[in-house]
Scaffold this motif. Sequence first.
Motif, PDB file in Angstrom:
ATOM      1  N   VAL A  94       0.893   7.367  -1.814  1.00  0.00           N
ATOM      2  CA  VAL A  94       0.670   7.395  -0.360  1.00  0.00           C
ATOM      3  C   VAL A  94       0.397   5.987   0.139  1.00  0.00           C
ATOM      4  O   VAL A  94       0.992   5.534   1.123  1.00  0.00           O
ATOM      5  CB  VAL A  94      -0.483   8.359   0.017  1.00  0.00           C
ATOM      6  N   GLU A  95      -0.493   5.265  -0.523  1.00  0.00           N
ATOM      7  CA  GLU A  95      -0.835   3.899  -0.090  1.00  0.00           C
ATOM      8  C   GLU A  95       0.380   2.980  -0.136  1.00  0.00           C
ATOM      9  O   GLU A  95       0.584   2.173   0.768  1.00  0.00           O
ATOM     10  CB  GLU A  95      -1.972   3.334  -0.943  1.00  0.00           C
ATOM     11  N   GLU A  96       1.198   3.105  -1.184  1.00  0.00           N
ATOM     12  CA  GLU A  96       2.399   2.265  -1.282  1.00  0.00           C
ATOM     13  C   GLU A  96       3.383   2.572  -0.160  1.00  0.00           C
ATOM     14  O   GLU A  96       3.949   1.660   0.441  1.00  0.00           O
ATOM     15  CB  GLU A  96       3.062   2.455  -2.649  1.00  0.00           C
ATOM     16  N   GLU A  97       3.568   3.862   0.141  1.00  0.00           N
ATOM     17  CA  GLU A  97       4.493   4.226   1.213  1.00  0.00           C
ATOM     18  C   GLU A  97       3.956   3.793   2.572  1.00  0.00           C
ATOM     19  O   GLU A  97       4.703   3.298   3.415  1.00  0.00           O
ATOM     20  CB  GLU A  97       4.779   5.726   1.205  1.00  0.00           C
ATOM     21  N   VAL A  98       2.660   3.946   2.798  1.00  0.00           N
ATOM     22  CA  VAL A  98       2.053   3.490   4.054  1.00  0.00           C
ATOM     23  C   VAL A  98       2.258   1.981   4.193  1.00  0.00           C
ATOM     24  O   VAL A  98       2.657   1.500   5.264  1.00  0.00           O
ATOM     25  CB  VAL A  98       0.552   3.865   4.126  1.00  0.00           C
ATOM     26  N   ALA A  99       2.004   1.233   3.132  1.00  0.00           N
ATOM     27  CA  ALA A  99       2.170  -0.232   3.174  1.00  0.00           C
ATOM     28  C   ALA A  99       3.616  -0.598   3.506  1.00  0.00           C
ATOM     29  O   ALA A  99       3.862  -1.516   4.314  1.00  0.00           O
ATOM     30  CB  ALA A  99       1.747  -0.845   1.837  1.00  0.00           C
ATOM     31  N   ARG A 100       4.590   0.079   2.901  1.00  0.00           N
ATOM     32  CA  ARG A 100       5.996  -0.194   3.200  1.00  0.00           C
ATOM     33  C   ARG A 100       6.315   0.095   4.671  1.00  0.00           C
ATOM     34  O   ARG A 100       7.013  -0.671   5.325  1.00  0.00           O
ATOM     35  CB  ARG A 100       6.910   0.656   2.314  1.00  0.00           C
ATOM     36  N   ARG A 101       5.780   1.193   5.172  1.00  0.00           N
ATOM     37  CA  ARG A 101       6.062   1.575   6.551  1.00  0.00           C
ATOM     38  C   ARG A 101       5.413   0.623   7.559  1.00  0.00           C
ATOM     39  O   ARG A 101       5.916   0.436   8.655  1.00  0.00           O
ATOM     40  CB  ARG A 101       5.592   3.001   6.814  1.00  0.00           C
ATOM     41  N   LEU A 102       4.270   0.048   7.183  1.00  0.00           N
ATOM     42  CA  LEU A 102       3.543  -0.841   8.104  1.00  0.00           C
ATOM     43  C   LEU A 102       3.944  -2.309   7.944  1.00  0.00           C
ATOM     44  O   LEU A 102       3.536  -3.146   8.756  1.00  0.00           O
ATOM     45  CB  LEU A 102       2.037  -0.692   7.897  1.00  0.00           C
ATOM     46  N   LEU A 141       0.317   9.199   8.271  1.00  0.00           N
ATOM     47  CA  LEU A 141      -0.809   8.261   8.221  1.00  0.00           C
ATOM     48  C   LEU A 141      -0.415   6.876   8.720  1.00  0.00           C
ATOM     49  O   LEU A 141      -1.228   6.188   9.342  1.00  0.00           O
ATOM     50  CB  LEU A 141      -1.365   8.184   6.797  1.00  0.00           C
ATOM     51  N   ALA A 142       0.808   6.462   8.467  1.00  0.00           N
ATOM     52  CA  ALA A 142       1.264   5.159   8.956  1.00  0.00           C
ATOM     53  C   ALA A 142       1.327   5.138  10.477  1.00  0.00           C
ATOM     54  O   ALA A 142       1.096   4.105  11.102  1.00  0.00           O
ATOM     55  CB  ALA A 142       2.631   4.822   8.367  1.00  0.00           C
TER      56      ALA A 142
END
Length: 101
Positions: free
Chosen positions: A90-98, A65-66
């Motif tokens: 999922v949202e926390e991991e996406v935020a970290r990746r972005l 998703l990221a």
Amino acid sequence: MRREEVFARDAYRCVYCGEVFPPEELTVDHVQPRVRGGDRSGGNLVTACGPCNVRKGHRSPAAFLADEPEALRHFRRWARHVWPRHLRAVEEEVARRLAPR
């Protein structure tokens, strides 16, 4: 939860591309991968079409998703039955990746 039940619950819609498909073109995807402690409960399963599942490959949903903003938008809209703790992860991991590095 059986595959057919997941598909029906999600109205035969891929949570990644947002399109509706016949059941034979759909797969079940684990939001929290089983190798990372995810289970087979309905709150950890989403409907994905074959092409999206192939594009996702072995990446975690958040990694996929990221990398694909359109899929992230669809996931946020259509993954309604996912357990809140999995959605947060999922949202926390996406935020970290972005996040800028």
